[in-house]
Design a protein around this motif. Structure first.
Motif, PDB file in Angstrom:
ATOM      1  N   THR A  44       0.859  -1.200   0.000  1.00  0.00           N
ATOM      2  CA  THR A  44       0.000   0.000   0.000  1.00  0.00           C
ATOM      3  C   THR A  44       0.886   1.238   0.000  1.00  0.00           C
ATOM      4  OG1 THR A  44      -1.431   1.353   1.429  1.00  0.00           O
ATOM      5  CG2 THR A  44      -0.189  -0.378   2.508  1.00  0.00           C
ATOM      6  N   ILE A  45       0.282   2.350  -0.392  1.00  0.00           N
ATOM      7  CA  ILE A  45       1.009   3.623  -0.344  1.00  0.00           C
ATOM      8  C   ILE A  45       1.255   4.037   1.112  1.00  0.00           C
ATOM      9  CG2 ILE A  45      -1.151   4.982  -0.417  1.00  0.00           C
ATOM     10  CD1 ILE A  45       1.866   6.079  -2.345  1.00  0.00           C
ATOM     11  N   ASN A  46       0.429   3.533   2.025  1.00  0.00           N
ATOM     12  CA  ASN A  46       0.510   3.961   3.423  1.00  0.00           C
ATOM     13  C   ASN A  46       1.582   3.189   4.188  1.00  0.00           C
ATOM     14  OD1 ASN A  46      -1.794   5.756   3.174  1.00  0.00           O
ATOM     15  ND2 ASN A  46      -2.956   3.862   2.898  1.00  0.00           N
ATOM     16  N   ASN A  47       2.184   3.856   5.166  1.00  0.00           N
ATOM     17  CA  ASN A  47       3.195   3.217   6.011  1.00  0.00           C
ATOM     18  C   ASN A  47       2.558   2.818   7.331  1.00  0.00           C
ATOM     19  OD1 ASN A  47       5.101   4.045   4.066  1.00  0.00           O
ATOM     20  ND2 ASN A  47       5.295   6.040   5.091  1.00  0.00           N
ATOM     21  N   ILE A  48       3.186   1.855   8.006  1.00  0.00           N
ATOM     22  CA  ILE A  48       2.790   1.598   9.388  1.00  0.00           C
ATOM     23  C   ILE A  48       3.830   2.276  10.284  1.00  0.00           C
ATOM     24  CG2 ILE A  48       3.971  -0.659   9.548  1.00  0.00           C
ATOM     25  CD1 ILE A  48       0.778  -0.640  11.225  1.00  0.00           C
ATOM     26  N   GLN A  49       3.347   2.922  11.328  1.00  0.00           N
ATOM     27  CA  GLN A  49       4.279   3.577  12.243  1.00  0.00           C
ATOM     28  C   GLN A  49       4.738   2.586  13.311  1.00  0.00           C
ATOM     29  OE1 GLN A  49       4.508   7.730  13.423  1.00  0.00           O
ATOM     30  NE2 GLN A  49       3.449   7.136  15.295  1.00  0.00           N
ATOM     31  N   ILE A  50       6.051   2.547  13.530  1.00  0.00           N
ATOM     32  CA  ILE A  50       6.621   1.709  14.579  1.00  0.00           C
ATOM     33  C   ILE A  50       7.130   2.633  15.677  1.00  0.00           C
ATOM     34  CG2 ILE A  50       8.274  -0.154  15.060  1.00  0.00           C
ATOM     35  CD1 ILE A  50       6.613  -0.775  12.568  1.00  0.00           C
ATOM     36  N   GLY A  82      -1.029   9.554  18.233  1.00  0.00           N
ATOM     37  CA  GLY A  82      -0.747  10.625  17.274  1.00  0.00           C
ATOM     38  C   GLY A  82      -1.779  10.632  16.166  1.00  0.00           C
ATOM     39  N   SER A  83      -1.827  11.755  15.431  1.00  0.00           N
ATOM     40  CA  SER A  83      -2.767  11.806  14.324  1.00  0.00           C
ATOM     41  C   SER A  83      -2.098  11.156  13.111  1.00  0.00           C
ATOM     42  CB  SER A  83      -3.119  13.259  14.017  1.00  0.00           C
ATOM     43  OG  SER A  83      -1.933  13.956  13.721  1.00  0.00           O
ATOM     44  N   GLY A  84      -2.891  10.845  12.095  1.00  0.00           N
ATOM     45  CA  GLY A  84      -2.302  10.334  10.854  1.00  0.00           C
ATOM     46  C   GLY A  84      -2.411   8.841  10.709  1.00  0.00           C
ATOM     47  N   GLN A  85      -2.621   8.111  11.792  1.00  0.00           N
ATOM     48  CA  GLN A  85      -2.798   6.671  11.649  1.00  0.00           C
ATOM     49  C   GLN A  85      -3.699   6.164  12.772  1.00  0.00           C
ATOM     50  OE1 GLN A  85       0.845   7.605  11.867  1.00  0.00           O
ATOM     51  NE2 GLN A  85       0.436   7.959  14.038  1.00  0.00           N
ATOM     52  N   ARG A  86      -4.428   5.104  12.480  1.00  0.00           N
ATOM     53  CA  ARG A  86      -5.356   4.555  13.470  1.00  0.00           C
ATOM     54  C   ARG A  86      -4.608   3.667  14.452  1.00  0.00           C
ATOM     55  NH1 ARG A  86      -8.652   0.300  13.903  1.00  0.00           N
ATOM     56  NH2 ARG A  86      -7.658  -0.648  12.099  1.00  0.00           N
TER      57      ARG A  86
END
Ligand code: 4AD
Ligand code: MG
Length: 465
Positions: A44-50, A82-86
Motif C-alpha cells: 500500500t502507499i501507506n506506512n505503518i508507524q513503529i 498521534g494523528s495520521g494513523q489509526r
C-alpha cells in the motif's frame, strides 16, 4: 515468531494483538527516548508507524535502522495517539535483514525529480510515487482481463517474433542469429537469410493484429495483451521502443460496434481504477495533479464525440484562421500530430474524441475502404493530455480490394498469403483496435512522461537493467 502481516492488512487490524511486520524503512525520526519508524512493504502507499522505546534496545542495532534498510518488527498493535494513523506497532523485537548506507543510497530526499529517478530506475519502485504507479499498472492489467473475460473474449497469444510488418511502417527490430561480423551472402551479394535461424528475415512484432484476425475469424472475439516493439527513433514523452498493447479483434463487428466497444472498455478501466486504486490515485492527485480525479470521473461519465477526420480538419483550419498556431502544418491528407489531436480534445470539444474515416494514404493496408475511394473506416480515440490512445478500424473483408491495396502499396503478397486466406475462406465483416497500455496509464496516473509508467523503459539509447 508471529506470521508476517502485510502493512495494507495491518492498517485495518484491530488493536490489541501481537503482530509482525516486514518491510523497508521510509523514515526514522524521534528524540532521545523514543524513535518513530515509518515502515512500508509495497502492499500500500501507506506506512505503518513503529514506535521504539530506545531504552529497551541496543543502540548499535537502532543505528542500523536507517532509511532504506530492510527490517522485521514484532510488537503489540496499539491504537495510535498521534494523528495520521489509526494503529501503530509498539516494537518489542527488531531484526535488521539488510542495512542501507544512508550516504550511498540512490534515493535521497534532495533529488526526487522524475529525470533523476529514471537514472536509478532499478531503485525507484521503492519510492511512494512509483509504488503507486506500479500498483495501478497491476490493477489495470487485471481489469483488462476481467473486462474481456466477462464478455466471453478468448485471450489469444500471438507471436512476438514475426516475418510480417503489420503496420507497414518498417520500424522493426530484426531478430537474427547470423554472425553480424561475417554475414552469409547470396550470388547477388545480399544477406542470405535462408541461413538464418528461421530460414527467413524476422523481426519483433509491431502488433499482434494480423494473427489476432486469424483468431477472431475462428473463435469470434479475441484479444491479445503483450509486449510490442517499435524501432521508431521518436524521443517523445509518449513513445517507447517496447510497450504493451491490448488488441481486441471481433468477427461480425462493424466500425460502429468497434467504437462502442472501445468507449465502453476505456470507461470500464477508468472506473475500475477509481473504485479499486483509491489510495494510490488520491496520492498522485494530491502530490502532482489536483485535477486527476475529476478528469478521471469526467471521462467515466462522458459520451465521447464521434467525428469524421474531414470534419476534424475543418475545425483545425478554422482554429488557424482564428489565430491558433501549430508547430506542424495540418490540412486534408496530413496525419495529425499530438498537438492537433489535443486541440480537438482539450480546446474544442473538452472531451474524448473518436476520429473516423481517415485518408487511406496515411493508414495501414488492412483497413476497410469507404465508397468514396479516398478514406478508410479507421478510428482513433483521442484523449486529453495524450492525444491518440487507441488506433483501430473495421477491416477490409473483400479479397479483391485487399489484394489490390497490397499491390498498390507495393507490398509483397507472398509473405501474407496466410493472412489473405481469411478473406478467401469464409470472409466475414470484422473489426478491432489497439490500446497502448502505457498511454492508458499516463491518463490514469496523470504522469506526463511514458518512461514513468513502465518499470524498466526501453527508449532510444536506453536499455539499462
Ligand atoms: O495505432 P497503432 O499503430 O495501431 C496498431 O498497431 C493496430 N494494429 C491496432 C489494431 O487495430 N489492432 O497502435 C495502437 C496504439 C496507439 O494508439 C498507441 O496508444 C499505442 O498503440 N502505441 C504506442 N505506445 C507507446 N509507444 C509507442 N511507440 C507506441 N506506438 C503505438
Ligand atoms: Mg495509430
Amino acid at each position: 515468531m508471529e506470521k508476517r502481516i502485510k502493512v495494507k492488512d495491518l492498517l485495518k487490524c484491530e488493536a490489541g494483538q501481537k503482530v509482525t511486520a516486514k518491510g523497508w524503512v521510509r523514515t526514522k525520526r524521534g528524540n532521545k527516548n523514543v524513535a518513530f519508524i515509518a515502515l512500508n512493504d509495497g502492499s500500500t502507499i501507506n506506512n505503518i508507524q513503529i514506535v521504539v522505546d530506545k531504552t529497551a534496545f541496543d543502540e548499535a542495532l537502532l543505528a542500523k535502522v536507517t532509511t532504506g534498510a530492510g527490517i522485521r518488527v514484532t510488537g503489540d498493535l496499539v491504537e495510535s495517539v498521534g494523528s495520521g494513523q489509526r494503529v501503530e506497532i509498539q516494537a518489542s523485537e527488531i531484526e535488521v535483514y539488510g542495512e542501507c548506507d544512508p550516504v550511498r543510497y540512490p534515493l535521497q530526499k534532495k533529488d526526487t525529480s522524475f529525470e533523476y529517478l529514471r537514472t536509478v530506475a532499478h531503485m525507484r519502485p521503492r519510492t511512494n510515487t512509483f509504488g503507486a504507479i506500479l500498483r495501478v499498472r497491476n490493477a489495470m492489467a487485471f481489469a483488462i482481463h476481467k473486462f474481456f473475460n466477462e464478455k466471453g473474449f478468448v485471450y489469444l497469444h500471438t507471436p512476438l517474433i514475426t516475418a510480417s510488418d503489420c503496420e507497414g511502417a518498417g520500424q522493426m527490430f530484426k531478430v537474427t542469429t547470423l554472425d553480424l561480423e561475417n554475414l552469409p551472402r547470396n550470388k547477388k551479394g545480399e544477406v542470405d537469410y535462408t541461413k538464418d535461424f528461421f530460414g527467413k528475415e524476422t523481426s519483433l512484432t509491431v502488433s499482434g493484429q494480423l494473427e489476432g484476425e486469424l483468431g477472431a475469424t475462428a473463435l469470434g472475439e479475441i484479444y491479445t495483451f503483450g509486449p510490442t516493439f517499435r524501432a521508431e527513433n521518436s524521443n517523445t514523452p509518449r513513445h517507447l521502443a517496447e510497450f504493451w498493447m491490448i488488441e481486441p479483434e471481433m468477427a461480425f463487428y462493424d466500425i460502429r460496434d468497434n467504437m462502442d466497444l472501445a468507449e465502453e472498455f476505456i470507461k470500464y478501466l477508468v472506473k475500475y481504477a477509481l473504485d479499486n486504486c483509491h489510495d494510490d490515485i488520491q496520492f498522485l492527485n494530491d502530490r502532482y495533479d489536483n485535477e486527476l480525479i475529476s478528469r478521471l470521473e469526467g471521462v467515466a461519465d462522458t459520451e465521447f464525440v464521434r467525428l469524421p477526420y474531414t470534419e476534424g480538419i475543418k475545425i483545425l483550419e478554422e482554429a488557424m484562421a482564428n489565430g491558433t498556431t501549430f508547430e506542424y502544418p495540418v490540412g486534408w491528407g496530413t496525419d495529425l500530430q499530438s498537438e492537433h489531436e489535443r486541440y480537438l480534445v482539450e480546446q474544442h470539444f473538452k472531451k474524448p474524441v473518436i476520429l473516423t474515416d481517415y485518408p487511406k494514404d496515411i493508414k495501414a493496408f488492412y483497413m476497410k475502404q469507404n465508397e468514396d475511394g479516398k478514406t478508410v473506416r479507421a478510428m482513433d480515440v483521442l484523449f486529453p493530455k495524450i492525444g491518440e490512445i487507441i488506433g483501430g478500424s473495421e477491416r477490409e473483408a473483400s479479397l479483391e480490394k485487399l489484394e489490390n491495396r497490397i499491390d498498390e502499396l507495393g507490398m509483397s503478397r507472398r509473405g501474407l498469403e496466410w493472412y489473405i486466406d481469411t478473406r478467401r475462406f469464409g470472409s466475414v465483416p470484422h473489426s478491432g483496435f489497439g490500446l497502448g497500455f502505457e498511454r492508458l496509464l499516463l491518463f490514469v496516473t496523470g504522469m506526463s512522461n511514458i518512461r514513468d509508467v513502465i518499470p524498466f523503459p526501453r527508449t532510444p539509447k536506453n536499455a539499462e537493467y
